[in-house]
Design an enzyme around this catalytic site. Structure first.
Site, PDB file in Angstrom:
ATOM      1  N   TRP A 192       0.866  -1.187   0.000  1.00  0.00           N
ATOM      2  CA  TRP A 192       0.000   0.000   0.000  1.00  0.00           C
ATOM      3  C   TRP A 192       0.900   1.235   0.000  1.00  0.00           C
ATOM      4  CZ3 TRP A 192      -1.804   2.733   4.871  1.00  0.00           C
ATOM      5  CH2 TRP A 192      -2.719   3.759   4.573  1.00  0.00           C
ATOM      6  N   ASP A 273      -0.735  -5.310   9.471  1.00  0.00           N
ATOM      7  CA  ASP A 273      -1.682  -4.266   9.090  1.00  0.00           C
ATOM      8  C   ASP A 273      -2.969  -5.001   8.703  1.00  0.00           C
ATOM      9  OD1 ASP A 273      -3.166  -2.237   8.035  1.00  0.00           O
ATOM     10  OD2 ASP A 273      -1.704  -1.624   6.509  1.00  0.00           O
ATOM     11  N   LYS A 309     -13.280  -0.241   6.050  1.00  0.00           N
ATOM     12  CA  LYS A 309     -13.909  -1.083   5.035  1.00  0.00           C
ATOM     13  C   LYS A 309     -14.965  -2.015   5.608  1.00  0.00           C
ATOM     14  CE  LYS A 309     -10.088  -0.331   4.025  1.00  0.00           C
ATOM     15  NZ  LYS A 309      -9.141   0.796   4.110  1.00  0.00           N
TER      16      LYS A 309
HETATM   17  N1  PLA Z   1      -3.656  -0.366   5.360  1.00  0.00           N
HETATM   18  C1  PLA Z   1      -3.963  -0.806   4.142  1.00  0.00           C
HETATM   19  C2  PLA Z   1      -3.296  -2.037   3.631  1.00  0.00           C
HETATM   20  C3  PLA Z   1      -4.908  -0.115   3.358  1.00  0.00           C
HETATM   21  O1  PLA Z   1      -5.189  -0.571   2.157  1.00  0.00           O
HETATM   22  C4  PLA Z   1      -5.509   1.050   3.866  1.00  0.00           C
HETATM   23  C5  PLA Z   1      -6.496   1.829   3.049  1.00  0.00           C
HETATM   24  C6  PLA Z   1      -5.176   1.435   5.170  1.00  0.00           C
HETATM   25  C7  PLA Z   1      -4.247   0.709   5.880  1.00  0.00           C
HETATM   26  C8  PLA Z   1      -5.724   2.640   5.850  1.00  0.00           C
HETATM   27  O2  PLA Z   1      -7.036   2.873   5.820  1.00  0.00           O
HETATM   28  P1  PLA Z   1      -7.732   3.748   6.965  1.00  0.00           P
HETATM   29  O3  PLA Z   1      -6.724   4.742   7.446  1.00  0.00           O
HETATM   30  O4  PLA Z   1      -8.900   4.366   6.326  1.00  0.00           O
HETATM   31  O5  PLA Z   1      -8.097   2.775   8.025  1.00  0.00           O
HETATM   32  N2  PLA Z   1      -6.284   1.828   1.652  1.00  0.00           N
HETATM   33  C9  PLA Z   1      -7.248   2.442   0.736  1.00  0.00           C
HETATM   34  C10 PLA Z   1      -7.488   3.903   1.036  1.00  0.00           C
HETATM   35  C11 PLA Z   1      -8.572   1.729   0.826  1.00  0.00           C
HETATM   36  C12 PLA Z   1      -6.277   4.760   1.147  1.00  0.00           C
HETATM   37  O6  PLA Z   1      -5.333   4.669   0.342  1.00  0.00           O
HETATM   38  O7  PLA Z   1      -6.263   5.568   2.089  1.00  0.00           O
HETATM   39  C13 PLA Z   1      -6.694   2.256  -0.676  1.00  0.00           C
HETATM   40  O8  PLA Z   1      -7.362   2.647  -1.627  1.00  0.00           O
HETATM   41  O9  PLA Z   1      -5.613   1.658  -0.821  1.00  0.00           O
END
Ligand code: PLA
Length: 464
Positions: A192, A273, A309
């Protein structure tokens, strides 16, 4: 635009000059160009004396002139670009946010019910303690590890409410920076996008371990194990609890065992995570199996949790940081330090989402309703995944094997499209996605699968 007021005074002259462009028409005096004195308190105003001419320079150039424009965020910036596109066919598959079959945002029924309960009770808006809402912290660790997990009974888990997954990760990064100076965090390649930002900003060094193998469009398990083995003893190993983002490829239960073996051998600290519990398989327990396996081995484990989510609480910023420790004393000390780190960062966390989670998890009827809604959401994503695969396979006559789409789990599909091909998806087809080729299937409907299949086939075969 830079603008400067310049006033020049001498016994016989008094002039005032205004500059509206720092490049053109810049005046020079005595061969020296206009410079700002750094020694004075205010670097943008200086008084210079040159012979009999004394110049008083009052310059109202922005104090933020040295701050360059930041690039758009690779994920959230996609939503900004999507909003700016007026074409009706547009499709936002960038951010991982669940949409209904009509592509509308979805508020879970259990969330509405929990909010009604909160209104009926007339809850107040007092500050929470630094560690968050007690009922939430209890509910969240039980959901993660299973209510009867011995480590909970033995009070070996330090749990603090965090600002969703991101804020919880950031808090743990601050703990690592303060108490494990120089320790490295190993992150998967790819991961991510925000993981790197989080550790960079916390000044925690990181390096990558191999994870994705483009040849097999699967897990590079050998490479992963080798890299974890080769890392300095006592490193933190960041693992995605389930539904790896962006690849959608998770280790098998047997592979998780082997990963745990190496981490134990090397005295590393696993750091999970968990952003998609219940969202990958539809089962809360199944999606927490990886974490529970490490905890059952008696290991000390860090786990960041998110309710963005699985409860659709994206904007409520609700999650938690859990540190499973080998003694209740260590857990108490860790918790005290997490609170100490949180206090100057944000003081204490928001209450609304915490109450929703506590109400849903704490009420047996709402809890089972939640599980059904989660299965429904996970099921809809699985349906569009299948339909997308069917559409691509029947339309593409090239013989390319698209079956990897079905092997991936969670809300994303890692299509293998490169940056140029992803640009084509957006520029020609108005399909918004991240430039690493990831698409969020949670933003796709059955009705749009054929269109998306055409876009992917065109981009894959006609753009290099
Ligand atoms: N960890 C992972 C692996 C994630 O994909 C995301 C969110 C988070 C943590 C953090 O989300 P939160 O802070 O809302 O709890 N990833 C998203 C959104 C869904 C983003 O980038 O913020 C994504 O599109 O990858």
């Amino acid at each position: 635009m830079a603008s400067a007021m310049l006033s020049i005074t001498s016994p016989s002259t008094s002039a005032s000059l205004s500059m509206h462009d720092s490049h053109k028409g810049k005046p020079h005096f005595g061969g020296s160009s206009l410079r700002f004195s750094k020694e004075k308190g205010n670097p943008f105003s200086s008084v210079r004396s040159s012979g009999r001419i004394s110049m008083s320079l009052a310059v109202n150039i922005s104090r933020f002139e040295g701050i360059p424009m930041a690039p758009p965020d690779p994920i959230l910036g996609v939503s900004e670009a999507f909003r700016a596109d007026s074409n009706e066919v547009k499709l936002n598959l960038g951010v991982g946010a669940y949409r209904t079959e009509d592509l509308q945002p979805y508020v879970l029924n259990v969330v509405k019910k929990a909010e009604n309960l909160m209104l009926e009770r007339g809850e107040n808006k007092e500050y929470l303690p630094i560690e968050g809402l007690a009922a939430f912290n209890k509910a969240t660790v039980e959901l993660l590890l299973g209510a009867d997990n011995p480590v909970i009974k033995q009070q070996r888990v330090a749990t603090v409410q965090g600002l969703s997954g991101t804020g919880s990760l950031r808090l743990a990064a601050a703990l690592i920076e303060r108490y494990f100076p120089g320790a490295k965090v190993l992150i998967s390649s790819p991961t991510w996008g925000n993981h790197k930002n989080i550790f960079n900003d916390a000044r925690v060094p990181w390096s990558e371990y191999r994870y994705y193998d483009p040849k097999t469009v699967g897990l590079d398990f050998e490479g992963m194990i080798e890299d974890i083995k080769a890392a300095p003893e006592g490193s933190f190993v960041l693992l995605h609890g389930c539904a790896h983002n962006p690849t959608g490829i998770d280790p098998t239960p047997e592979q998780w065992e082997k990963i745990a073996d190496v981490i134990q051998q090397k005295n590393h600290i696993p750091f999970f995570d968990v952003a998609y519990q219940g969202f990958a398989s539809g089962s809360l327990d199944e999606d927490a199996a990886s974490v529970r396996l490490f905890v059952a081995r008696g290991m000390e484990v860090l786990v960041a949790q998110s309710y963005s989510k699985n409860l659709g609480l994206y904007a409520e910023r609700i999650g938690a940081m859990n540190v499973v420790s080998s003694s209740p004393e260590a857990a108490a000390r860790v918790k005290s330090q997490l609170k100490r780190l949180a206090r100057p960062m944000y003081s204490n966390p928001p209450v609304h989402g915490a109450r929703i989670v506590a109400n849903v998890v704490g009420d047996p009827a709402l809890f089972s309703e939640w599980k059904a809604e989660m299965e429904m959401m996970a099921g809809r994503i699985k349906n569009v995944r299948q339909k997308l695969f069917d559409s691509i396979s029947s339309k593409d006559k090239s013989g390319k094997d698209w079956s990897f789409i079905l092997k991936q789990i969670g809300m994303f599909s890692y299509t293998g499209l490169n940056k140029n091909q992803s640009d084509n998806m957006t520029n020609k087809w108005h399909v918004y996605m991240t430039k690493d080729g990831r698409i969020s299937l949670a933003g796709l409907s059955l009705a749009k699968c054929e269109y998306l299949a055409d876009a992917i086939i065109d981009s894959f075969h006609n753009v290099s």
